[in-house]
Design a protein around this motif. Structure first.
Motif, mmCIF file in Angstrom:
data_model
loop_
_atom_site.group_PDB
_atom_site.id
_atom_site.type_symbol
_atom_site.label_atom_id
_atom_site.label_comp_id
_atom_site.label_asym_id
_atom_site.label_seq_id
_atom_site.Cartn_x
_atom_site.Cartn_y
_atom_site.Cartn_z
ATOM 1 N N GLU A 24 23.213 78.054 39.515
ATOM 2 C CA GLU A 24 22.576 79.375 39.424
ATOM 3 C C GLU A 24 21.197 79.379 40.073
ATOM 4 O OE1 GLU A 24 24.184 82.105 38.617
ATOM 5 O OE2 GLU A 24 25.911 80.777 38.356
ATOM 6 N N ILE A 25 20.446 78.289 39.936
ATOM 7 C CA ILE A 25 19.134 78.180 40.586
ATOM 8 C C ILE A 25 19.308 78.199 42.102
ATOM 9 C CG2 ILE A 25 17.167 76.635 40.992
ATOM 10 C CD1 ILE A 25 17.576 75.716 37.994
ATOM 11 N N LEU A 26 20.278 77.427 42.611
ATOM 12 C CA LEU A 26 20.522 77.408 44.058
ATOM 13 C C LEU A 26 20.973 78.780 44.540
ATOM 14 C CD1 LEU A 26 22.302 73.952 44.471
ATOM 15 C CD2 LEU A 26 19.890 74.504 44.871
ATOM 16 N N ARG A 27 21.836 79.454 43.770
ATOM 17 C CA ARG A 27 22.291 80.802 44.125
ATOM 18 C C ARG A 27 21.087 81.754 44.217
ATOM 19 N NH1 ARG A 27 27.209 82.448 42.956
ATOM 20 N NH2 ARG A 27 27.362 81.171 41.090
ATOM 21 N N ALA A 28 20.163 81.654 43.263
ATOM 22 C CA ALA A 28 18.974 82.509 43.262
ATOM 23 C C ALA A 28 18.081 82.215 44.467
ATOM 24 C CB ALA A 28 18.202 82.335 41.954
ATOM 25 N N ARG A 29 17.987 80.957 44.842
ATOM 26 C CA ARG A 29 17.179 80.605 46.015
ATOM 27 C C ARG A 29 17.807 81.139 47.297
ATOM 28 N NH1 ARG A 29 14.785 74.664 46.101
ATOM 29 N NH2 ARG A 29 13.777 75.654 47.874
ATOM 30 N N ILE A 30 19.124 81.114 47.365
ATOM 31 C CA ILE A 30 19.817 81.676 48.534
ATOM 32 C C ILE A 30 19.590 83.188 48.580
ATOM 33 C CG2 ILE A 30 22.098 82.150 49.519
ATOM 34 C CD1 ILE A 30 22.879 79.293 48.355
ATOM 35 N N ALA A 31 19.723 83.842 47.428
ATOM 36 C CA ALA A 31 19.522 85.299 47.362
ATOM 37 C C ALA A 31 18.095 85.672 47.766
ATOM 38 C CB ALA A 31 19.826 85.804 45.956
ATOM 39 N N ARG A 32 17.139 84.828 47.419
ATOM 40 C CA ARG A 32 15.742 85.079 47.766
ATOM 41 C C ARG A 32 15.492 84.867 49.254
ATOM 42 N NH1 ARG A 32 11.188 81.688 44.667
ATOM 43 N NH2 ARG A 32 11.989 79.998 45.950
ATOM 44 N N GLY A 33 16.389 84.135 49.907
ATOM 45 C CA GLY A 33 16.227 83.892 51.342
ATOM 46 C C GLY A 33 15.611 82.553 51.686
ATOM 47 N N ASP A 34 15.574 81.633 50.715
ATOM 48 C CA ASP A 34 15.024 80.302 50.990
ATOM 49 C C ASP A 34 15.803 79.602 52.105
ATOM 50 O OD1 ASP A 34 13.376 80.916 48.880
ATOM 51 O OD2 ASP A 34 13.851 79.138 47.703
ATOM 52 N N TRP A 35 17.106 79.846 52.147
ATOM 53 C CA TRP A 35 17.959 79.251 53.188
ATOM 54 C C TRP A 35 18.788 80.373 53.801
ATOM 55 C CZ3 TRP A 35 18.930 76.704 48.184
ATOM 56 C CH2 TRP A 35 18.003 75.690 47.927
#
Length: 90
Positions: free
Chosen positions: A25-36
């Motif tokens: 869920e943390i990785l999903r949130a980072r993807i949604a934020r545009g980190d990657w």
């Protein structure tokens, strides 16, 4: 039980949600934020172990969940990449 995890959260080993699910869920949130960006690699398993502190098997399990959901895809010998979002996901 549904819990929200943000992109800046850390894993809570004493919480009710399993560590691999929290990390997913943390990785999903980072993807949604545009980190990657789509079609760009996320950090390596070793880097995620360093950053979040779980066992490597926990990182692998979190990545597997996101691969099964179509959020990530794996390229052998190259790494794990962010999948393109379909128009219905936007």
């Amino acid at each position: 039980m549904t819990m929200e995890f943000g992109p800046d959260d850390q894993i809570d080993y004493d919480g009710p949600v399993t560590p691999y699910r929290q990390l997913a869920e943390i990785l999903r949130a980072r993807i949604a934020r545009g980190d990657w960006a789509p079609n760009r690699a996320i950090p390596s398993e070793a880097r995620l172990v360093q950053e979040y502190g779980p066992a490597r098997t926990t990182v692998r399990r979190a990545i597997k969940v996101l691969v099964e959901e179509g959020v990530l895809f794996v390229v052998p010998q190259r790494g794990t990449f962010v999948a393109e979002r379909s128009s219905e996901d936007r």
